[in-house]
Design an enzyme around this catalytic site. Sequence first.
Site, PDB file in Angstrom:
ATOM      1  N   PRO A  51       0.986  -1.234  -0.033  1.00  0.00           N
ATOM      2  CA  PRO A  51       0.035   0.062  -0.154  1.00  0.00           C
ATOM      3  C   PRO A  51       0.843   1.324  -0.046  1.00  0.00           C
ATOM      4  CG  PRO A  51      -0.812  -1.739   1.533  1.00  0.00           C
ATOM      5  CD  PRO A  51       0.398  -2.123   0.991  1.00  0.00           C
ATOM      6  N   TYR A 134      -8.651 -19.128 -12.370  1.00  0.00           N
ATOM      7  CA  TYR A 134      -8.558 -17.808 -13.043  1.00  0.00           C
ATOM      8  C   TYR A 134      -9.862 -17.286 -12.470  1.00  0.00           C
ATOM      9  CZ  TYR A 134      -9.622 -14.087 -16.225  1.00  0.00           C
ATOM     10  OH  TYR A 134      -9.977 -12.764 -16.853  1.00  0.00           O
ATOM     11  N   LYS A 138     -10.211 -13.903  -9.932  1.00  0.00           N
ATOM     12  CA  LYS A 138     -10.938 -12.663 -10.358  1.00  0.00           C
ATOM     13  C   LYS A 138     -11.917 -12.143  -9.510  1.00  0.00           C
ATOM     14  CE  LYS A 138     -10.006 -10.434 -13.470  1.00  0.00           C
ATOM     15  NZ  LYS A 138      -9.032  -9.097 -13.835  1.00  0.00           N
TER      16      LYS A 138
END
Length: 299
Positions: A51, A134, A138
């Site tokens: 971050p 995948y 996602k």
Amino acid sequence: MRMLLLGARGFLGSHVQRAASAAGWEVITAGRQPRGPAQRHITIDLTAAGPAGIGAVLTDVAPEAVVNCAGATSGEFPALAAANIDVPATLVRAMLLTRSAARLVHLGSAGEYGRGERGVPVREDSPARPVSGYGATKLGGTLAVAVARAAGLPAVVLRVFNPVGAGAPASSLSGRAAAEIARASAQGDCVRLGNLDAVRDFVDATDMAHAALAAATTPTPHPVLNIGSGQAVSARELVHTLLKVSGLSPEIQESEPGSPRSTDVPWQQADISAARAALGWSPRTPLSCSLTNVWRALP
């Protein structure tokens, strides 16, 4: 308007970069490669920056919009998770910590939905039941953005269905089929592909990019929007259309091992009514034109 674009070297990112530049945006790219396609590029490893590192970029650039096209489509699960979950989670944390005023547009995937009912277009409120690593990763990225949105970040996820256009990668049906047609014609061989029964929603990559630009400037009450053509087309029809635009006529053999996802998700079509209403966006490019661009861009 200034945009910070992540993943500009990828297939979808490159289309967003071109569309944004053509629309007059100041596009600043950030990523691992030492050079980016924009006038200004910031070299940063998004998977390792944390971050603080991403926050420093946000503070330096002060963008009006952040478009995240970064991600991985293949590989082992840890690599998929790092690219598709950790990067967006770190990005939204950095945006919240720096109190960034930018609107976030994050590219998700139709793979998050998994198997649906044949003949029924999938809506954003349909259950997300991914069938692959995948799709699962996602979905993890989408959930990270949803948490940040609940904390006040102006963000939207665009669930992109099956993009087609210049530079389509070999991992996509259009990219793989185009390369195979070119190979077969050069060698006097037949085109060797897997089973082509699966039905998908194919959307032009430039149309997708215009949706991303619309989402970057248009507040929406929807946390997720489907970006597709709204049409169901079989993989076989796509390949035959690609043959027509190529002007070639090799024999097609569906003899190769196919994608497991074709079996796990045999039919999928997007309901794009929410994106039409929220963004004033509609797909404009016929599939034949998208495939012409795929063919012409072959090396």
